[in-house]
Scaffold this motif. Structure first.
Motif, PDB file in Angstrom:
ATOM      1  N   LYS A   1       0.660  -1.106  -0.148  1.00 41.64           N
ATOM      2  CA  LYS A   1      -0.003  -0.038  -0.014  1.00 41.64           C
ATOM      3  C   LYS A   1       0.648   1.274   0.101  1.00 41.64           C
ATOM      4  CE  LYS A   1      -3.821  -2.540   0.258  1.00 41.64           C
ATOM      5  NZ  LYS A   1      -4.385  -2.327  -1.054  1.00 41.64           N
ATOM      6  N   TRP A   2       2.031   1.058  -0.106  1.00 40.17           N
ATOM      7  CA  TRP A   2       3.103   2.326  -0.147  1.00 40.17           C
ATOM      8  C   TRP A   2       3.462   2.251  -1.456  1.00 40.17           C
ATOM      9  CZ3 TRP A   2       8.136   0.236  -0.558  1.00 40.17           C
ATOM     10  CH2 TRP A   2       8.156  -0.995  -0.097  1.00 40.17           C
ATOM     11  N   GLU A   3       4.450   3.411  -1.882  1.00 46.40           N
ATOM     12  CA  GLU A   3       4.817   3.569  -3.311  1.00 46.40           C
ATOM     13  C   GLU A   3       6.247   2.750  -3.184  1.00 46.40           C
ATOM     14  OE1 GLU A   3       4.901   5.920  -7.033  1.00 46.40           O
ATOM     15  OE2 GLU A   3       3.575   4.759  -5.910  1.00 46.40           O
ATOM     16  N   SER A   4       6.544   1.750  -3.931  1.00 45.17           N
ATOM     17  CA  SER A   4       7.473   0.913  -3.936  1.00 45.17           C
ATOM     18  C   SER A   4       8.202   1.173  -5.289  1.00 45.17           C
ATOM     19  CB  SER A   4       7.301  -0.768  -3.640  1.00 45.17           C
ATOM     20  OG  SER A   4       8.530  -1.552  -3.969  1.00 45.17           O
ATOM     21  N   LEU A   5       9.284   1.823  -5.418  1.00 49.03           N
ATOM     22  CA  LEU A   5      10.045   2.025  -6.619  1.00 49.03           C
ATOM     23  C   LEU A   5      10.650   0.668  -7.161  1.00 49.03           C
ATOM     24  CD1 LEU A   5      11.544   5.434  -6.935  1.00 49.03           C
ATOM     25  CD2 LEU A   5       9.030   4.650  -7.342  1.00 49.03           C
ATOM     26  N   MET A   6      11.133  -0.162  -6.235  1.00 54.15           N
ATOM     27  CA  MET A   6      11.600  -1.692  -6.761  1.00 54.15           C
ATOM     28  C   MET A   6      10.616  -2.326  -7.456  1.00 54.15           C
ATOM     29  SD  MET A   6      13.077  -4.831  -4.333  1.00 54.15           S
ATOM     30  CE  MET A   6      14.642  -3.823  -4.119  1.00 54.15           C
ATOM     31  N   GLN A   7       9.407  -2.280  -7.002  1.00 55.41           N
ATOM     32  CA  GLN A   7       8.250  -2.836  -7.749  1.00 55.41           C
ATOM     33  C   GLN A   7       8.059  -2.055  -9.127  1.00 55.41           C
ATOM     34  OE1 GLN A   7       6.409  -5.632  -7.142  1.00 55.41           O
ATOM     35  NE2 GLN A   7       7.929  -5.914  -5.326  1.00 55.41           N
TER      36      GLN A   7
ATOM     37  N   THR B   1      15.311  -6.073 -10.588  1.00 53.17           N
ATOM     38  CA  THR B   1      16.310  -5.331  -9.854  1.00 53.17           C
ATOM     39  C   THR B   1      17.572  -4.737 -10.926  1.00 53.17           C
ATOM     40  OG1 THR B   1      17.266  -7.136  -9.073  1.00 53.17           O
ATOM     41  CG2 THR B   1      16.122  -5.913  -7.640  1.00 53.17           C
ATOM     42  N   ASP B   2      17.479  -5.443 -12.029  1.00 51.19           N
ATOM     43  CA  ASP B   2      18.312  -5.018 -13.348  1.00 51.19           C
ATOM     44  C   ASP B   2      18.216  -3.644 -13.674  1.00 51.19           C
ATOM     45  OD1 ASP B   2      19.206  -7.481 -13.291  1.00 51.19           O
ATOM     46  OD2 ASP B   2      18.071  -8.104 -14.858  1.00 51.19           O
ATOM     47  N   ASN B   3      17.047  -3.127 -13.453  1.00 49.07           N
ATOM     48  CA  ASN B   3      16.534  -1.888 -13.560  1.00 49.07           C
ATOM     49  C   ASN B   3      16.817  -0.607 -12.630  1.00 49.07           C
ATOM     50  OD1 ASN B   3      15.722  -2.112 -16.320  1.00 49.07           O
ATOM     51  ND2 ASN B   3      13.767  -2.590 -15.430  1.00 49.07           N
ATOM     52  N   ILE B   4      17.741  -1.150 -11.414  1.00 47.12           N
ATOM     53  CA  ILE B   4      18.055  -0.183 -10.377  1.00 47.12           C
ATOM     54  C   ILE B   4      19.460  -0.147 -10.163  1.00 47.12           C
ATOM     55  CG2 ILE B   4      17.787  -0.174  -7.859  1.00 47.12           C
ATOM     56  CD1 ILE B   4      15.368  -1.620  -7.781  1.00 47.12           C
ATOM     57  N   LEU B   5      20.131   1.052 -10.606  1.00 47.61           N
ATOM     58  CA  LEU B   5      21.224   1.402 -10.562  1.00 47.61           C
ATOM     59  C   LEU B   5      21.879   2.117  -9.441  1.00 47.61           C
ATOM     60  CD1 LEU B   5      23.360   1.066 -13.101  1.00 47.61           C
ATOM     61  CD2 LEU B   5      22.775   3.604 -13.512  1.00 47.61           C
ATOM     62  N   LEU B   6      22.990   1.752  -8.812  1.00 50.34           N
ATOM     63  CA  LEU B   6      23.489   2.644  -7.410  1.00 50.34           C
ATOM     64  C   LEU B   6      24.298   3.513  -7.845  1.00 50.34           C
ATOM     65  CD1 LEU B   6      23.912  -0.655  -5.694  1.00 50.34           C
ATOM     66  CD2 LEU B   6      21.968   0.660  -5.586  1.00 50.34           C
ATOM     67  N   VAL B   7      24.173   4.792  -7.641  1.00 50.42           N
ATOM     68  CA  VAL B   7      25.107   5.714  -8.150  1.00 50.42           C
ATOM     69  C   VAL B   7      25.524   6.750  -6.850  1.00 50.42           C
ATOM     70  CG1 VAL B   7      23.805   5.845 -10.278  1.00 50.42           C
ATOM     71  CG2 VAL B   7      23.020   7.465  -8.295  1.00 50.42           C
TER      72      VAL B   7
ATOM     73  N   ARG C   1      20.778   6.543   2.689  1.00 49.58           N
ATOM     74  CA  ARG C   1      19.554   5.993   1.915  1.00 49.58           C
ATOM     75  C   ARG C   1      20.509   5.384   0.635  1.00 49.58           C
ATOM     76  NH1 ARG C   1      15.802   9.923  -1.335  1.00 49.58           N
ATOM     77  NH2 ARG C   1      17.096  11.205  -2.292  1.00 49.58           N
ATOM     78  N   VAL C   2      21.624   5.641   0.261  1.00 43.27           N
ATOM     79  CA  VAL C   2      22.353   5.459  -1.036  1.00 43.27           C
ATOM     80  C   VAL C   2      21.486   5.829  -2.295  1.00 43.27           C
ATOM     81  CG1 VAL C   2      22.976   3.516  -2.348  1.00 43.27           C
ATOM     82  CG2 VAL C   2      23.122   3.285   0.214  1.00 43.27           C
ATOM     83  N   GLY C   3      22.223   6.871  -3.066  1.00 46.54           N
ATOM     84  CA  GLY C   3      21.662   7.126  -4.212  1.00 46.54           C
ATOM     85  C   GLY C   3      21.450   6.019  -5.094  1.00 46.54           C
ATOM     86  N   THR C   4      20.359   6.265  -6.040  1.00 51.15           N
ATOM     87  CA  THR C   4      19.717   5.126  -6.755  1.00 51.15           C
ATOM     88  C   THR C   4      19.005   5.468  -7.952  1.00 51.15           C
ATOM     89  OG1 THR C   4      19.274   3.922  -4.639  1.00 51.15           O
ATOM     90  CG2 THR C   4      18.557   2.999  -6.759  1.00 51.15           C
ATOM     91  N   VAL C   5      19.172   5.134  -8.942  1.00 49.57           N
ATOM     92  CA  VAL C   5      18.397   5.421 -10.429  1.00 49.57           C
ATOM     93  C   VAL C   5      17.558   4.140 -10.466  1.00 49.57           C
ATOM     94  CG1 VAL C   5      18.759   5.568 -12.702  1.00 49.57           C
ATOM     95  CG2 VAL C   5      20.312   6.852 -11.284  1.00 49.57           C
ATOM     96  N   TYR C   6      16.383   4.680 -10.785  1.00 48.55           N
ATOM     97  CA  TYR C   6      15.250   3.666 -11.213  1.00 48.55           C
ATOM     98  C   TYR C   6      14.640   3.629 -12.661  1.00 48.55           C
ATOM     99  CZ  TYR C   6      14.803   2.887  -5.930  1.00 48.55           C
ATOM    100  OH  TYR C   6      15.128   2.553  -4.524  1.00 48.55           O
ATOM    101  N   PHE C   7      14.799   2.675 -13.392  1.00 44.88           N
ATOM    102  CA  PHE C   7      14.236   2.980 -14.688  1.00 44.88           C
ATOM    103  C   PHE C   7      12.804   2.553 -14.667  1.00 44.88           C
ATOM    104  CE2 PHE C   7      18.653   2.743 -15.727  1.00 44.88           C
ATOM    105  CZ  PHE C   7      18.942   3.510 -16.585  1.00 44.88           C
TER     106      PHE C   7
END
Length: 560
Positions: free
Chosen positions: A349-355, A360-366, A406-412
């Motif tokens: 019920k919360w906004e999950s950018l992982m979902q 997780t191929d679309n999650i880049l650690l920057v 929180r670790v900077g992250t790029v989400y496609f």
């Protein structure tokens, strides 16, 4: 009689002489294609600048300038407005703002949920604890004092800010998951009143993040009612940009209606493939609200990926109490198990950018604070989890603990088709949602999203010149006159006599973004000259070292 005739002739001769004498300007831009920011067709002409002001526009062929620029074959436009800038810290480190100046940006607008004022000791300590590669002391309390600090320190761009609803909540309630008491709400209202009088643009929220997530719609309405008295705006990273996008848009529209306030959607998007089809419904809701008399606008960045942190992949409840409490909970095996299950659950019920990213191929650690983890910069969460022999969820939790951030992250998250359609919306303006950095020094310790270096030039290069999604005149309007009008800031956003001389000169056939996700630290090219308050900051594509930027005040500003 002869004396009168002689005096009359003498006066007439002097009059003719004075009329034929050339006007003098500090800066004279000749032979330009003028795109004035209004959305009207371009025209050929000259622009004269005196001090910080546009003094004349038109045929100035008989005029002279202390400095003259032949802009034949080039466009002169108003300076661009970055509706969502995170240069709040990067300008403290380096006031040149080269990443944005080299794209033509002359005004940075801050305040997505968090603002660097007003501060209490609680919010001050939270800011100090969250500092990464850039370290600085906090010598101010109010938002106006922070903006004045930047101006006095020296910045090349103008700066302005919304009051962060998250900051107001931290000041008053801390990081607790509960509603404000009547007394606490009164305290927040008083902060808004003071901030608006000091020149804040309105209220900015970021509702997918803790502790902003804990705010009720009614709380936001009450804060916005105060901002509305001073003709401010409400601007929001809504509670959802994906599964509950339509419901979140309904909330923004409700706030606008009940608080009688102009409202803007930060970085409009449809996150996650299953939500890409919601574009038409979103536009219908906005158009319907506008037809009903509400002033609803939007802004965006021109990429299919967003950037935030790993906090956007974890439930808000585990983050209650601030970072230390969040980190401590993530070290509890029972809590870790529950968090991992929610991170994998497509029905949370919360906004999950992982979902929303789908994989997780679309999650880049920057972005890492801890030097020992910086070798992971640029890798996907999938890659790092395989390196460590753990699940992506476990790896994400470990990284937050180990990095102390929180670790900077790029989400496609988005689709190119929707990006193009959004650009063409008549009420769309643009924001980088990034800092303004240089390609040297401390900024190279971390990666970033290419939008920080390319959002505005990418619009002009890819979507105007190459793909012709909108005309150049329309693009300039969306970068200058439109956001200036939405913000109700005075004498900026247009090429008009009496307006401040925030100007950009560029060759529309050469402007180009060069930053990529693989190599984001790359300046845009093709912008030749930039003036801020009449002072040249970019000359022949190189920074002059000038710092003429000023704190720009909102419509509620009251002189003391």
């Amino acid at each position: 009689m002869k004396t009168q005739i002689f005096l009359s002739l003498t006066f007439f001769s002097f009059y003719l002489l004075s009329c034929s004498s050339p006007e003098n300007y500090d800066i004279l831009i000749r032979n330009a294609r003028i795109i004035d920011g209004s959305g009207d067709a371009s025209y050929l002409g000259d622009v004269g600048i005196r001090a910080d002001t546009i003094a004349a526009i038109g045929d100035l062929s008989k005029a002279k300038g202390s400095e003259e620029i032949d802009a034949e074959g080039m466009v002169v436009s108003p300076g661009f407005i970055n509706m969502l800038s995170w240069a709040v810290e990067s300008l403290i480190e380096d006031g040149k703002s080269e990443g944005d100046i080299r794209q033509g940006v002359t005004l940075e607008v801050f305040g997505e949920g968090e603002s660097l004022g007003p501060l209490t000791e609680v919010s001050r300590q939270a800011l100090l604890a969250s500092q990464g590669d850039i370290k600085y002391d906090i010598t101010w309390e109010s938002l106006a004092e922070y903006l004045d600090f930047l101006e006095q320190k020296g910045v090349s761009t103008n700066v302005a800010s919304f009051l962060g609803a998250t900051t107001l909540r931290i000041n008053t309630i801390g990081f607790e998951d509960r509603q404000a008491t009547p007394t606490e709400l009164d305290t927040m209202r008083a902060m808004v009143e003071k901030g608006m009088k000091e020149g804040a643009l309105g209220i900015g929220s970021s509702l997918i993040y803790a502790p902003a997530f804990y705010s009720s719609t009614e709380e936001l309405i009450e804060l916005c009612k105060v901002a509305s008295k001073y003709d401010g705006m409400y601007i929001s990273h809504m509670r959802s940009e994906g599964d509950r996008l339509l419901e979140s848009l309904d909330e923004l529209i409700r706030i606008a209606a009940e608080a009688d306030i102009r409202a803007e959607v930060y970085h409009l998007k449809m996150s996650g493939q299953k939500n890409w089809s919601k574009y038409d419904q979103v536009v219908q809701k906005i158009d319907s609200a506008r037809k009903a008399g509400l002033h609803i606008t939007t802004d965006m960045y021109n990429y299919v990926a967003g950037a935030t942190g790993l906090d956007a992949a974890m439930p808000p409840w585990v983050q209650e109490g601030g970072f230390e409490a969040w980190s401590k909970r993530l070290q509890d095996p029972a809590i870790r198990k529950k968090v991992a299950a929610e991170m994998k659950d497509p029905n949370v019920k919360w906004e999950s950018l992982m979902q929303a990213a789908g994989t997780t191929d679309n999650i880049l650690l920057v972005g890492f604070n801890n030097d020992s983890l910086k070798y992971l910069t640029g890798k996907t969460l999938t890659e790092v989890s395989k390196m460590r022999g753990k699940s992506p969820e476990e790896t994400a939790m470990d990284l937050v603990i180990q990095d102390g951030s929180r670790v900077g992250t790029v989400y496609f998250l988005m689709t190119e088709e929707n990006v193009k359609k959004q650009i063409a919306l008549p009420y769309m303006s643009f924001g980088s949602d990034g800092a303004s950095m240089s390609t040297s020094g401390v900024f190279l310790k971390s990666s970033t999203h290419p939008r920080a270096y390319g959002n505005f030039s990418r619009l002009l290069a890819k979507y105007v010149r190459e793909e012709k999604v909108i005309s150049l005149e329309e693009a300039i309007h969306k970068l200058s006159g439109l956001p200036a009008s939405n913000l109700k800031i005075k004498k900026r956003g247009l090429i008009q006599t009496g307006y401040f001389a925030d100007l950009v000169i560029f060759d529309p056939m050469k402007v180009q973004d060069n930053a990529t996700f693989e190599k984001p630290h790359a300046y845009s090219t093709g912008i030749s000259h930039v003036f801020v308050n009449g002072t040249q900051v970019l000359k022949d594509g190189e920074h002059t070292g000038a710092f003429p930027g000023r704190a720009v005040k909102g419509p509620g500003f009251k002189e003391n």
